[in-house]
Every structure is written in C-alpha cells, then in structure tokens.
Design a protein around this motif. Structure first.
Motif, PDB file in Angstrom:
ATOM      1  N   PRO A  22       1.863  -1.816 -14.073  1.00  0.00           N
ATOM      2  CA  PRO A  22       0.985  -1.898 -12.903  1.00  0.00           C
ATOM      3  C   PRO A  22      -0.054  -0.781 -12.895  1.00  0.00           C
ATOM      4  O   PRO A  22       0.242   0.360 -13.258  1.00  0.00           O
ATOM      5  N   ILE A  23      -1.262  -1.119 -12.484  1.00  0.00           N
ATOM      6  CA  ILE A  23      -2.360  -0.137 -12.453  1.00  0.00           C
ATOM      7  C   ILE A  23      -1.987   1.085 -11.630  1.00  0.00           C
ATOM      8  O   ILE A  23      -2.324   2.215 -11.996  1.00  0.00           O
ATOM      9  N   GLN A  24      -1.297   0.880 -10.515  1.00  0.00           N
ATOM     10  CA  GLN A  24      -0.983   2.004  -9.626  1.00  0.00           C
ATOM     11  C   GLN A  24       0.013   2.983 -10.241  1.00  0.00           C
ATOM     12  O   GLN A  24       0.222   4.069  -9.707  1.00  0.00           O
ATOM     13  N   LEU A 194     -11.391   0.725  -8.864  1.00  0.00           N
ATOM     14  CA  LEU A 194     -10.063   0.298  -9.276  1.00  0.00           C
ATOM     15  C   LEU A 194      -9.363  -0.444  -8.140  1.00  0.00           C
ATOM     16  O   LEU A 194      -8.686  -1.457  -8.362  1.00  0.00           O
ATOM     17  N   MET A 195      -9.554   0.029  -6.918  1.00  0.00           N
ATOM     18  CA  MET A 195      -8.947  -0.639  -5.768  1.00  0.00           C
ATOM     19  C   MET A 195      -9.564  -2.017  -5.547  1.00  0.00           C
ATOM     20  O   MET A 195      -8.856  -2.999  -5.265  1.00  0.00           O
ATOM     21  N   TYR A 198      -8.203  -4.282  -8.185  1.00  0.00           N
ATOM     22  CA  TYR A 198      -6.825  -4.645  -7.859  1.00  0.00           C
ATOM     23  C   TYR A 198      -6.790  -5.711  -6.766  1.00  0.00           C
ATOM     24  O   TYR A 198      -6.031  -6.688  -6.838  1.00  0.00           O
ATOM     25  N   ASP A 199      -7.626  -5.551  -5.756  1.00  0.00           N
ATOM     26  CA  ASP A 199      -7.655  -6.491  -4.636  1.00  0.00           C
ATOM     27  C   ASP A 199      -8.103  -7.886  -5.060  1.00  0.00           C
ATOM     28  O   ASP A 199      -7.847  -8.859  -4.346  1.00  0.00           O
ATOM     29  N   ASN A 202      -6.232  -8.360 -10.049  1.00  0.00           N
ATOM     30  CA  ASN A 202      -6.017  -7.742 -11.358  1.00  0.00           C
ATOM     31  C   ASN A 202      -5.034  -6.594 -11.193  1.00  0.00           C
ATOM     32  O   ASN A 202      -5.388  -5.543 -10.655  1.00  0.00           O
ATOM     33  N   LYS A 203      -3.829  -6.784 -11.639  1.00  0.00           N
ATOM     34  CA  LYS A 203      -2.747  -5.874 -11.267  1.00  0.00           C
ATOM     35  C   LYS A 203      -2.280  -4.942 -12.372  1.00  0.00           C
ATOM     36  O   LYS A 203      -1.559  -3.980 -12.092  1.00  0.00           O
ATOM     37  N   THR A 204      -2.638  -5.201 -13.615  1.00  0.00           N
ATOM     38  CA  THR A 204      -2.012  -4.467 -14.713  1.00  0.00           C
ATOM     39  C   THR A 204      -3.007  -3.661 -15.542  1.00  0.00           C
ATOM     40  O   THR A 204      -4.221  -3.883 -15.492  1.00  0.00           O
ATOM     41  N   ASP A 207      -4.994  -5.970 -17.688  1.00  0.00           N
ATOM     42  CA  ASP A 207      -6.122  -6.586 -16.977  1.00  0.00           C
ATOM     43  C   ASP A 207      -7.338  -5.662 -16.987  1.00  0.00           C
ATOM     44  O   ASP A 207      -8.470  -6.099 -17.216  1.00  0.00           O
ATOM     45  N   LEU A 208      -7.099  -4.378 -16.742  1.00  0.00           N
ATOM     46  CA  LEU A 208      -8.193  -3.411 -16.697  1.00  0.00           C
ATOM     47  C   LEU A 208      -8.859  -3.258 -18.058  1.00  0.00           C
ATOM     48  O   LEU A 208     -10.094  -3.282 -18.170  1.00  0.00           O
TER      49      LEU A 208
END
Length: 220
Positions: A22-24, A194-195, A198-199, A202-204, A207-208
């Motif tokens: 996860p990106i976070q 990035l936020m 994500y919104d 795109n969660k991973t 994806d980025l």
C-alpha cells in the motif's frame, strides 16, 4: 562508504517490497539540487543538495538533509543572486563525492523505496555527472517525477514551474532556488498529489510506478 566499487546502486529498499505494498506504507526521499549552471554534464557543478522524507501522505520535516558542496570552480554572480550561494559559503563545504556519500547514507536511513523530484531527470543527471568524474557509475534507481504524477492526476495542467504548481494545488511554498527549500515545496506537492492519486483508486506502490513510468525515468 558506498563508493568502493566502480558501479554503485542507490541504497533504496524497493527490491525488498512487493509492488502490492500500500502507498501509505512506503517512504520516499524528495530531493533537489542547485548547480553553477545547466551544463552539468560538462563544465557546471553541484553546489547544494537538499532532501526530505515523505512517508505515506505526510512530509516528515524532522527528517531533512542539506549540504552545500564545494564545486572546485567559481560561482557566477548571477547564480549567487539566484540561489544566495556564494563562493565563500561553499569554500569549506565537502567536495561532491563526500556530499553525495552523505546523501546516500541519509537515503539508507529513511528506508525509502524511491527518489522523488520536480523534473527529476535533471537532478539525477547532476548526481550521475559528479560521480562519473570520479569514475563511478550510478545504477538506475527508482524515481518518481512530480510532473508525471501531475500529468496523471490533472492532465490539463501544462506548465513546468514548481511554485505555480504548488499554488495551483494549494500546497506550501518554501524558499525558491534553495535545494532544501525546493525539496520541501516539492515534498508537500508530492504528498498532495499522492493523496489525489490514492483517492482515484490507485492504492499500491505498483500503481504509482506504473502511472509515473515516463520515458525520462526509463532513460536514467
């Protein structure tokens, strides 16, 4: 020391993380450079590196890196007026190899998966050119250009200036033409982008990297 071999890799941990992470949960180093001019592959030299960590969607301001660099050449009056970096300021600063080594140590400490910058191709060319002068080849690291991310999130925007983008996205603006100032401005812009990314579902990490996989990054 990271430069005992002729070919070195940036100490990122991307090869230890699956693309499904996860990106976070991942960390990035956002950085910027200042130079004596734009001809960094030939006569111009590095005079400052500034960086800050972004983890998840937060800028970790207490995890900053900044160093001036002695370029072994005169800094023009025009560059001093632009950057506020004078010959006197860099006289006692580390040479490029020592400064880049310290920067690599900082990257390792942050346990980051990639380097982020605004038009990062130039900043990577700066580092690669300085290391090439020492007969050291820097292997291609994972990089993310905020211009690529803007192109994905808001493709209608067509401008290059960092400050104008920061204003457009309502993020903080720090001192311009200072490596640490521009790194901080870029970091807050990146966190906001990035936020938004994500919104949009795109969660991973994968994806980025796919969304920002420009030809410029592939060429580094």
């Amino acid at each position: 020391m990271f430069f005992l071999r002729k070919n070195v890799s940036c100490p990122l941990i991307n090869d230890k993380l699956p693309l499904s992470t996860p990106i976070q949960d991942v960390s990035f180093v956002v950085f910027d450079t200042e130079t004596t001019g734009f001809q960094v592959a030939t006569e111009d030299r590095l005079i400052e590196i500034g960086a800050v960590q972004v983890k998840g969607f937060e800028v970790v301001e207490q995890r900053q890196f900044q160093t001036y660099v002695n370029p072994n050449r005169q800094i023009s009056r025009e560059i001093t007026e632009l950057t506020k970096i004078s010959n006197e300021r860099v006289a006692g600063a580390p040479k490029s190899l020592e400064a880049i080594t310290s920067f690599m140590e900082y990257i390792e400490e942050t346990e980051s998966v990639g380097l982020v910058g605004h038009y990062i191709g130039f900043d990577m060319l700066v580092l690669k050119s300085e290391l090439k002068r020492e007969k050291i080849n820097l292997k291609k690291p994972v990089t993310v250009d905020t211009l690529d991310l803007i192109g994905y999130v808001a493709p209608s925007y067509d401008m290059r200036d960092l400050e104008r983008y920061a204003m457009a996205f309502g993020t903080r603006i720090y001192e311009r033409h200072s490596a640490i100032g521009d790194a901080l401005t870029t970091a807050y812009l990146f966190a906001e982008l990035l936020m938004l990314f994500y919104d949009r579902g795109n969660k991973t990490l994968g994806d980025l990297l796919k969304a920002t996989d420009s030809q410029m990054r592939l060429m580094l």
